[in-house]
Design a protein around this motif. Structure first.
Motif, mmCIF file in Angstrom:
data_model
loop_
_atom_site.group_PDB
_atom_site.id
_atom_site.type_symbol
_atom_site.label_atom_id
_atom_site.label_comp_id
_atom_site.label_asym_id
_atom_site.label_seq_id
_atom_site.Cartn_x
_atom_site.Cartn_y
_atom_site.Cartn_z
ATOM 1 N N SER A 173 0.838 -1.210 0.000
ATOM 2 C CA SER A 173 0.000 0.000 0.000
ATOM 3 C C SER A 173 0.870 1.256 0.000
ATOM 4 O O SER A 173 0.536 2.251 -0.635
ATOM 5 N N ARG A 186 -4.411 3.252 3.787
ATOM 6 C CA ARG A 186 -3.962 2.996 5.142
ATOM 7 C C ARG A 186 -2.750 2.058 5.118
ATOM 8 O O ARG A 186 -2.738 1.055 4.414
ATOM 9 N N THR A 201 -4.373 -3.888 4.981
ATOM 10 C CA THR A 201 -5.314 -3.871 3.850
ATOM 11 C C THR A 201 -6.234 -5.071 3.974
ATOM 12 O O THR A 201 -5.763 -6.198 4.124
ATOM 13 N N ASP A 217 -4.344 -3.286 -5.245
ATOM 14 C CA ASP A 217 -3.725 -3.467 -3.935
ATOM 15 C C ASP A 217 -4.468 -4.630 -3.291
ATOM 16 O O ASP A 217 -5.687 -4.750 -3.432
#
Ligand SMILES: Nc1nc2c(ncn2[C@@H]2O[C@H](COP(=O)(O)OP(=O)(O)OP(=O)(O)O)[C@@H](O)[C@H]2O)c(=O)[nH]1
Ligand SMILES: [Mg+2]
Ligand SMILES: [Zn+2]
Length: 291
Positions: A173, A186, A201, A217
């Motif tokens: 991420s 995040r 994630t 992602d």
């Protein structure tokens, strides 16, 4: 294209990706009845489009051109496996499990070595060489210093849909935040003695990287399963593939273990990993005793 899944909704993005038109969709009940699971990456037909409210209804799913099982993403064109040089530390067995899963798609597999700022140059070069021995051309990268980010961008922009996968905490991420600062995904610090990731994630989500390019992602996980098929295991190891292409083994269905006359060399780093995978699959395929 379905870019994210929520409990009862699908997030669908209209083409081209860089227009960022996202619709929150329900699905026609007959889709549910057919049992057709819809996954991120699927191309779908939408109707009852309400652009003001950003709503629509998914009525159809197109056939998939490829399918990655874990993480589940449809219509992938390239798989990018991210592994950290440290924090979490490089683990050859884990690395191979990710690479074997990626190779099973038959698509181009790119290896990323993340967090390169954490390893002195000499050790890093040694790791790169080691992975070249596995048949990969790893891209050394660091979100902390920005090294390698432009190369990664170019690589991803040449693919309609690439998937970024790898263990939790390797910085997937963070890389996307580096490429697309407006995302602010995040990220979570690694923790504990083993410096493991925290599964920050939670869902697969696609992000637009340019006119014809998306990247997924994905949630990190720690130990992908080994492939289930024995017969094509050899093609999942690029370094074994390279050995067999010019000099195919003269036995059909040879597992390249200790068969007399098998010409395959045992002198490569991951031979032990290959060999253990073979034994494990043989064990699984053996009819269970005493049933
Ligand atoms: N030193 C260093 N730390 C990094 C780098 N990239 C990410 N990190 C840190 O590593 C931690 C994990 O980063 P994430 O981006 O959340 O990792 P992830 O792969 O997305 O993890 P999951 O979502 O759990 O799969 C965070 O504390 C980041 O700040 C890097 O290039 N160098
Ligand atoms: Mg993440
Ligand atoms: Zn052989």
């Amino acid at each position: 294209m379905v870019v994210a899944l929520q409990a009862n909704y699908l997030e669908v993005e209209l083409d081209p990706p860089d227009q960022h038109v996202r619709l929150l969709c329900t699905r026609r009940t007959r889709l549910n009845h057919r049992g057709a699971a819809v996954h991120v990456g699927d191309r779908v037909g939408v109707e009852a489009i309400d652009l003001q409210q950003g709503r629509a209804v998914v009525s159809d799913v197109e056939p998939r051109s490829s399918w990655l099982t874990r993480p589940p993403v449809a219509n992938v064109t390239a798989v990018v496996v991210a592994l950290a040089v440290d924090q979490p530390s490089f683990d050859p067995d884990q690395a191979s499990r990710f690479l074997l899963t990626a190779e099973q798609t038959g698509l181009q597999v790119q290896l990323l070595l993340t967090k390169c700022d954490l390893l002195p140059l000499e050790q890093r070069q040694a790791l790169v060489q080691r992975l070249e021995g596995w048949g990969y051309a790893p891209l050394a990268i660091s979100s902390a210093t920005g090294e390698g980010l432009q190369e990664l961008r170019q690589l991803l922009q040449g693919q309609a849909l690439s998937v970024l996968c790898g263990p939790s905490g390797v910085g997937k991420s963070s890389l996307l935040n580096g490429l697309l600062p407006e995302l602010s995904l995040r990220v979570g610090a690694v923790s504990g003695r083993l410096q493991k990731g925290r599964h920050t994630t939670r869902h697969v989500e696609l992000h637009a990287l340019g006119p014809g390019a998306r990247v997924a992602d994905t949630p990190g996980f720690n130990r992908p399963d080994l492939p289930k098929e024995l017969h094509n295991l050899e093609v999942l190891f690029p370094e074994l593939r390279a050995q067999l292409e010019p000099h195919p083994c003269r036995f059909r269905d040879c597992l390249h273990r200790d068969e007399p006359g098998c010409g395959v060399s045992r002198d490569w780093e991951r031979y032990g990993i290959y060999r253990r995978a073979v034994e494990e699959l043989l064990e699984l395929s053996r009819p269970s005793r005493g049933g």
